[in-house]
Design a protein around this motif. Structure first.
Motif, mmCIF file in Angstrom:
data_model
loop_
_atom_site.group_PDB
_atom_site.id
_atom_site.type_symbol
_atom_site.label_atom_id
_atom_site.label_comp_id
_atom_site.label_asym_id
_atom_site.label_seq_id
_atom_site.Cartn_x
_atom_site.Cartn_y
_atom_site.Cartn_z
ATOM 1 N N LEU A 229 3.185 -6.158 0.314
ATOM 2 C CA LEU A 229 3.043 -6.570 -1.088
ATOM 3 C C LEU A 229 4.394 -6.922 -1.694
ATOM 4 O O LEU A 229 4.520 -7.875 -2.465
ATOM 5 C CB LEU A 229 2.360 -5.457 -1.896
ATOM 6 N N LYS A 230 5.401 -6.161 -1.317
ATOM 7 C CA LYS A 230 6.754 -6.429 -1.805
ATOM 8 C C LYS A 230 7.205 -7.807 -1.301
ATOM 9 O O LYS A 230 7.752 -8.613 -2.049
ATOM 10 C CB LYS A 230 7.690 -5.324 -1.274
ATOM 11 N N ASP A 231 6.932 -8.055 -0.034
ATOM 12 C CA ASP A 231 7.336 -9.313 0.583
ATOM 13 C C ASP A 231 6.604 -10.511 -0.053
ATOM 14 O O ASP A 231 7.155 -11.594 -0.203
ATOM 15 C CB ASP A 231 7.037 -9.219 2.087
ATOM 16 N N LEU A 232 5.365 -10.261 -0.454
ATOM 17 C CA LEU A 232 4.609 -11.303 -1.152
ATOM 18 C C LEU A 232 5.280 -11.631 -2.489
ATOM 19 O O LEU A 232 5.281 -12.777 -2.936
ATOM 20 C CB LEU A 232 3.173 -10.795 -1.363
ATOM 21 N N GLY A 233 5.833 -10.611 -3.120
ATOM 22 C CA GLY A 233 6.581 -10.837 -4.365
ATOM 23 C C GLY A 233 5.919 -10.264 -5.601
ATOM 24 O O GLY A 233 6.272 -10.616 -6.720
ATOM 25 N N VAL A 234 4.928 -9.372 -5.413
ATOM 26 C CA VAL A 234 4.232 -8.841 -6.587
ATOM 27 C C VAL A 234 4.957 -7.608 -7.138
ATOM 28 O O VAL A 234 5.694 -6.928 -6.421
ATOM 29 C CB VAL A 234 2.741 -8.526 -6.300
ATOM 30 N N ASP A 235 4.731 -7.346 -8.431
ATOM 31 C CA ASP A 235 5.468 -6.285 -9.116
ATOM 32 C C ASP A 235 4.566 -5.183 -9.656
ATOM 33 O O ASP A 235 4.963 -4.043 -9.773
ATOM 34 C CB ASP A 235 6.219 -6.866 -10.328
ATOM 35 N N ILE A 236 3.354 -5.568 -10.069
ATOM 36 C CA ILE A 236 2.453 -4.623 -10.734
ATOM 37 C C ILE A 236 1.213 -4.487 -9.857
ATOM 38 O O ILE A 236 0.603 -5.490 -9.488
ATOM 39 C CB ILE A 236 2.048 -5.158 -12.126
ATOM 40 N N LEU A 237 0.856 -3.250 -9.508
ATOM 41 C CA LEU A 237 -0.325 -3.027 -8.667
ATOM 42 C C LEU A 237 -1.399 -2.329 -9.480
ATOM 43 O O LEU A 237 -1.201 -1.198 -9.939
ATOM 44 C CB LEU A 237 0.034 -2.142 -7.463
ATOM 45 N N TRP A 238 -2.517 -2.993 -9.669
ATOM 46 C CA TRP A 238 -3.659 -2.342 -10.334
ATOM 47 C C TRP A 238 -4.601 -1.836 -9.253
ATOM 48 O O TRP A 238 -5.065 -2.608 -8.418
ATOM 49 C CB TRP A 238 -4.349 -3.332 -11.282
ATOM 50 N N LEU A 239 -4.877 -0.530 -9.306
ATOM 51 C CA LEU A 239 -5.817 0.086 -8.366
ATOM 52 C C LEU A 239 -7.171 0.256 -9.047
ATOM 53 O O LEU A 239 -7.266 0.953 -10.064
ATOM 54 C CB LEU A 239 -5.325 1.482 -7.981
ATOM 55 N N SER A 240 -8.210 -0.328 -8.491
ATOM 56 C CA SER A 240 -9.549 0.022 -8.963
ATOM 57 C C SER A 240 -9.709 1.531 -8.743
ATOM 58 O O SER A 240 -8.973 2.129 -7.974
ATOM 59 C CB SER A 240 -10.599 -0.804 -8.218
ATOM 60 N N PRO A 241 -10.701 2.163 -9.407
ATOM 61 C CA PRO A 241 -10.694 3.642 -9.510
ATOM 62 C C PRO A 241 -10.655 4.384 -8.178
ATOM 63 O O PRO A 241 -11.372 4.046 -7.243
ATOM 64 C CB PRO A 241 -12.000 3.943 -10.236
ATOM 65 N N ILE A 242 -9.832 5.422 -8.159
ATOM 66 C CA ILE A 242 -9.707 6.290 -6.980
ATOM 67 C C ILE A 242 -9.940 7.749 -7.371
ATOM 68 O O ILE A 242 -9.669 8.653 -6.614
ATOM 69 C CB ILE A 242 -8.293 6.156 -6.384
ATOM 70 N N TYR A 243 -10.413 7.948 -8.610
ATOM 71 C CA TYR A 243 -10.691 9.308 -9.080
ATOM 72 C C TYR A 243 -11.905 9.878 -8.331
ATOM 73 O O TYR A 243 -12.669 9.129 -7.711
ATOM 74 C CB TYR A 243 -11.056 9.324 -10.566
ATOM 75 N N LYS A 244 -12.081 11.181 -8.477
ATOM 76 C CA LYS A 244 -13.241 11.822 -7.866
ATOM 77 C C LYS A 244 -14.503 11.182 -8.433
ATOM 78 O O LYS A 244 -14.646 11.021 -9.651
ATOM 79 C CB LYS A 244 -13.226 13.318 -8.168
#
Ligand code: TEU
Ligand code: CA
Length: 565
Positions: free
Chosen positions: A40-55
């Protein structure tokens, strides 16, 4: 406009369940994401939004949360999450959580306590109504995923409201105690070092003061939730309070999932000191919707796509910054929806990338979009995971479509399209897992995968990297980030072209989505003299040049041109 740290960034949405599986159980997880941070770093992105990973019981794939302070063991542990935040930070990236607070899960302890004692404290966390002896429901609202919005509160003589699935009871935002619980949770996550939140389905938190029926809009006798939302007034009090009490103290970055704000409300939402930093431009996603269901949706073509985009910029003007997308986890793949079978190829995928990416706004890339992932064929209803697709299939069948026709509709619109495993390589299961993937992969992973495209100069992936690098190039950044968005006058059929204009520069972005060559007249500069040509900043492998006051584009060509007098 006041400059913010995120204005010149690029965001990437991860759907954790389908991104990368690290332990062979067929389910993507946090360690899997950590293992791909360098990609992802190599692609050049800065902000990562994660769809929910909560219980979560994952009834709606994590958008049904049973503990806001815990990671679902299927995705990993809190330690893994802390590691992810730290590892992202090391690489100059920041993580956004998904804030899902219109509803929780029916397995959340608040809901369990409400069932035990509906008249007690936790009963007030939800919308409860007494059951009618005749069985009439409190209202005839149809939930987004089909069927009435009301279900029995287990073990009681009451009903509870859910505008989504019955396993997603709506939280009662009128209750200040509930609101404080939400803010407390936001602050807790900010303390963990995340950058902020993507805010789920937020417009639904405000209901009308009086609950009543609306005219039925299908023969099930029910009425779309949209009607009740239209009547609801005063959401701003909740959103302003959330901003002041939870987001502002941490300068959290927030992106709202807002589908139907009221006319004129845009400045309140994302203007100066708005409720959110930004919100998604959903004009393309809303295009062609039908009250009857997916089967009746109008398909979008390039000209309609262009009109949506231009319309959105006209609407937002200088008010704020949209977040721009061509797909997400709720939508079909952009390359399949926006490019018809006749025009879908690597060149048109690159052209599509260019025209949305260089708009004014914060571009989001959805996982797999950067390699041109496509919809998959859905062969039978048994194959579907997505609750919304299953309902839409049934709606289509009830409306008289044959099995084949209904499946064709679902293949086109299903949320499962976006949720198939990320295609890392041509190894079995696309290199996503060594086990059995929770959702069948798209068989085209043998052709479309990261491994094949990495390092291939003319791949879709390499093109995304170039686009990101171009948007961040100090020589043009100010124009791409803050320049005006001006539709090109000479935009014919199948062509999308616009100018990005700063005081110093005019950059033309153009894509030809037809097989025929086209040429466009170059505009005039600020001093009234016509541009004669320009410097090609990026092409997509198809012939493009600006000369003698015109831009020439071969079939499927896309060009980014710094105009010169
Ligand atoms: O999506 C909101 C949503 O599903 C839309 O239906 C929206 O409310 C509607 O189109 C307004 O016109 C979010 C998530 O992205 C989705 O994955 C979840 O299933 C949903 O909320 C429930 O949490
Ligand atoms: Ca796993």
């Amino acid at each position: 406009m006041e400059k913010k740290w995120w204005h010149d960034k690029v965001a990437y949405q991860i759907y954790p369940k389908s991104f990368m599986d690290s332990n062979g159980d067929g389910i993507g997880d946090l360690q899997g994401i950590i293992s791909r941070l360098d990609y992802l770093k190599d692609l050049g992105v800065d902000i990562l939004w994660l769809s929910p990973i909560y219980k979560s019981p994952l009834a709606d794939e994590g958008y049904d949360i049973s503990d806001y302070y815990a990671i679902d063991p299927r995705f990993g542990s809190m330690q893994d999450m802390e590691e992810l935040i730290a590892e992202a930070k090391k690489r100059g990236m920041t993580v956004l959580m998904d804030l899902v607070v219109n509803h929780c899960s029916d397995e959340h302890e608040w809901f369990k306590k409400a069932c035990e004692d509906p008249d007690g404290q936790y009963g007030k966390y939800f919308y409860l109504r007494d059951k009618d002896p005749e069985g009439k429901l409190p209202t005839n609202w149809r939930s987004y995923f089909g069927g009435p919005c009301w279900d029995e509160l287990p073990g009681t003589d009451k009903l509870y409201l859910h505008v989504f699935h019955r396993k997603q009871p709506d939280l009662n935002w009128e209750n200040p105690q509930l609101r404080e619980e939400v803010y407390k949770n936001i602050r807790w996550w900010m303390e963990k070092g995340i950058g902020g939140f993507r805010i789920d389905a937020i417009i639904n938190i405000k209901k009308p003061a009086v609950f009543h029926d609306y005219p039925a809009d299908r023969d099930d006798g029910l009425s779309s939730v949209d009607n009740m939302l239209m009547e609801a007034e005063g959401i701003g009090e909740f959103l302003g309070e959330m901003r002041d009490k939870a987001f502002a103290p941490y300068d959290a970055f927030t992106v709202g999932e807002v589908f139907n704000e009221k006319e004129g409300d845009l400045p309140l939402f994302i203007g100066e000191n708005g409720y959110f930093s930004t919100m998604f431009d959903f004009s393309v996603e809303l295009y062609g919707r039908s009250g009857k269901g997916w089967f009746d949706m109008k398909r979008i073509d390039i000209d309609a796509f262009r009109n949506c985009m231009f319309g959105a910029h006209e609407k937002i003007g200088d008010i704020g910054f949209y977040s721009t997308i061509i797909e997400n986890h709720d939508e079909p793949r952009g390359a399949s929806r926006l490019l018809s079978d006749e025009i879908r190829c690597d060149a048109s995928k690159k052209a599509l990338a260019a025209v949305y990416f260089l708009r004014r706004g914060l571009p989001f890339i959805y996982q797999g979009q950067e390699i041109g992932m496509e919809n998959k064929k859905i062969r039978s209803v048994q194959e579907l995971d997505d609750i919304s697709s299953i309902d839409s299939y049934e709606v289509a069948r009830r409306a008289g479509l044959t099995n084949e026709e209904a499946l064709e509709t679902i293949t086109f619109h299903s949320r499962d399209n976006a949720r198939t495993p990320m295609q890392w390589s041509d190894e079995e299961h696309a290199g996503f897992t060594t086990g059995d993937p929770w959702l069948r992969e798209n068989p085209n992973y043998r052709q479309i995968n990261v491994q094949e495209q990495l390092g291939r100069e003319d791949s879709v992936l390499s093109y995304y990297k170039k686009l990101i690098a171009l948007r961040k190039d100090p020589a043009y950044k100010d124009t791409f980030v803050y320049g005006d968005f001006v539709p090109a006058e000479d935009c014919g059929h199948n062509v999308i072209a616009y100018l990005r204009k700063s005081k110093e520069q005019t950059i033309l972005v153009a894509g030809n989505f037809g097989a025929q060559d086209v040429s466009l007249k170059l505009p005039r500069g600020a001093d009234g003299s016509a541009f004669k040509g320009g410097k090609l900043l990026l092409d997509n492998g198809k012939e493009a040049y600006a000369e003698d006051g015109r831009l020439h584009l071969a079939g499927f060509a896309a060009a980014v041109v710094l105009l010169e007098a």
